[in-house]
Write a protein that holds these residues in place. Structure first.
Motif, PDB file in Angstrom:
ATOM      1  N   ALA A   1      36.835  37.481  43.879  1.00 49.31           N
ATOM      2  CA  ALA A   1      38.230  37.787  44.281  1.00 49.31           C
ATOM      3  C   ALA A   1      38.473  38.359  45.406  1.00 49.31           C
ATOM      4  O   ALA A   1      39.395  38.296  45.966  1.00 49.31           O
ATOM      5  CB  ALA A   1      38.995  38.493  43.125  1.00 49.31           C
TER       6      ALA A   1
ATOM      7  N   ALA B   1      42.160  37.533  46.269  1.00 53.24           N
ATOM      8  CA  ALA B   1      42.924  37.128  45.150  1.00 53.24           C
ATOM      9  C   ALA B   1      43.237  38.200  44.316  1.00 53.24           C
ATOM     10  O   ALA B   1      42.420  39.172  44.100  1.00 53.24           O
ATOM     11  CB  ALA B   1      42.534  35.870  44.380  1.00 53.24           C
ATOM     12  N   ASP B   2      44.384  38.472  43.597  1.00 56.63           N
ATOM     13  CA  ASP B   2      44.431  39.446  42.543  1.00 56.63           C
ATOM     14  C   ASP B   2      44.303  38.919  41.161  1.00 56.63           C
ATOM     15  O   ASP B   2      44.991  38.129  40.699  1.00 56.63           O
ATOM     16  CB  ASP B   2      45.871  40.359  42.611  1.00 56.63           C
ATOM     17  N   ILE B   3      43.128  39.153  40.713  1.00 56.43           N
ATOM     18  CA  ILE B   3      42.679  38.442  39.148  1.00 56.43           C
ATOM     19  C   ILE B   3      42.830  39.504  38.092  1.00 56.43           C
ATOM     20  O   ILE B   3      42.309  39.232  37.025  1.00 56.43           O
ATOM     21  CB  ILE B   3      41.672  37.725  39.324  1.00 56.43           C
TER      22      ILE B   3
ATOM     23  N   ALA C   1      44.585  40.764  35.909  1.00 62.75           N
ATOM     24  CA  ALA C   1      45.212  40.595  34.671  1.00 62.75           C
ATOM     25  C   ALA C   1      44.510  39.545  33.861  1.00 62.75           C
ATOM     26  O   ALA C   1      43.888  39.785  32.643  1.00 62.75           O
ATOM     27  CB  ALA C   1      46.678  39.977  34.788  1.00 62.75           C
TER      28      ALA C   1
END
Lengths: 249, 249
Positions: free
Chosen positions: A90, A95-97, A99
């Motif tokens: 990520a 990327a924001d992963i 969650a």
């Protein structure tokens, strides 16, 4: 019955091994087979740690409840749920992963992925004439195990597997009746019927223990389970799982 | 290389099956093999539901995201984490086991038990020349699935598996590099090294997609994963798992 089904049905846990290491080729084959298992949406959310160092194995055996076969075997594998590499990717991809990583869904996925890989490793080993034993006892002191194996956040050591050249034959414990485990069209919730099946199963188990111990032991399965489950164990697991970054939301 | 290892390494998911039911004997063999898998402290914390009814399969296919192979196959199995029978046996034995049943530890145990059994079922099926596909999509609408299959508290439908006579060959997706998944003596946390391995793996994957799609697709693995994990899915799972009586403490 083909050879593979014979191997599957012949499984029994082995708890005493020759002190004779697997070759690198054997280890490679076992890992290749593990990796060939299905993985949820290609996520490959597990890692496997192999331990050869005598002192480290001794320490892990101690942490797992002094099981000597964790120390003396052909090889010791530790199977981990792993989303650490996904955190790294990520970062690479911007990327924001978080969650996803923290979701109950992805915890489930990672545990299942690791278990599917492990079972392939078990079958591969057994097909080569080796014996195996799963070691859930590794979770007795999961924090210390994580330290010994330098396990980072986003990784959970789930269980170990000892593999090696068997020094004994062992008997196969009878499983729950087919009808009890296999439901048709929907879950059979009929309490009376299920309990009757369990009582019938108890007879099988009592006979098994009587025969195996020459009359000394005659446990029932429901008795064994009730005794075991009456004493909750490893009640630190929820905190540990969350601390490792799983199952938070 | 023995036949079993060949079977393990040859695995690929099959997504199109003949509309030809498995025989009861085939189903029995698959379940027997599933049950032969290791189980944590003999707990046998899973159940398997088999579905033949056309209408029920159609409904489950719909709930799983309209995957036609959930409807048309040789047999549809649903693998469940299951502590319901343990609740029943506690009643029979007059034992209080609620803390165990609700523990994160026993949730982990039940999920692993179910997955080990499932992988044995997969291998048994493939050894008989059948194809399989795991269906995590069953969790897209897990509440409705639980209703359709009359699943009680203390049971979680984890995933389905379609088994049947394959109507296509499919290619095997390259797995993460051996060195990336298999760690020696301890977890390799070296971020730079792990990211370099992922970049190398991306090349393998790009080549795989280019070849397979005749140049149309060239995804990387890290790109695929970042895109997938950027959109959290099934965020109701924590609530569902707890509602079913698992992972509460």
């Amino acid at each position: 019955m083909n050879e593979t089904i014979k191997t599957l049905l012949h499984h029994r846990s082995i708890r005493k091994f020759e002190d004779r290491p697997l070759t690198d080729q054997q280890i490679r084959t076992i890992i290749d087979c593990a990796q060939a298992a299905s993985t949820s949406s290609y996520i490959q959310a597990y890692s496997i740690i192999g331990v050869k160092e005598k002192e480290k194995k001794r320490r892990l055996a101690e942490l797992a409840g002094n099981q000597p076969y964790v120390e003396t075997n052909g090889h010791l594998f530790i199977f981990c749920a792993d989303l650490f590499r996904h955190e790294l990717l990520a970062e690479m991809e911007g990327a924001d992963i978080t969650a996803s990583l923290e979701s109950a869904e992805k915890y489930m996925v990672a545990v299942i992925d690791a278990a599917l890989a492990a079972q392939n490793a078990a079958i591969a080993s057994e097909s080569m004439g080796l014996g195996i034993c799963y070691i859930g006892g590794l979770r007795n002191n999961v924090e210390e195990v994580a330290q010994v194996l330098s396990i980072p956040k986003r990784v959970i050591p789930l269980f170990a597997m000892t593999v090696g050249y068997p020094l004994h034959e062992s008997s196969k414990k009878p499983r729950l009746p087919f009808e009890h485990v296999y439901h048709e069209e929907g879950y059979n919730e009929d309490k009376k019927e299920l309990q009757a099946q369990l009582l019938e199963y108890n007879k099988t188990i009592q006979e098994y223990y009587l025969q195996r111990t020459g009359g000394e032991r005659s446990d029932t399965w429901t008795g064994q389970m009730a005794a075991m489950l009456s004493k909750p164990t490893r009640m630190f697991m929820k905190e540990f799982v969350e601390k490792q970054g799983f199952q938070r939301r």
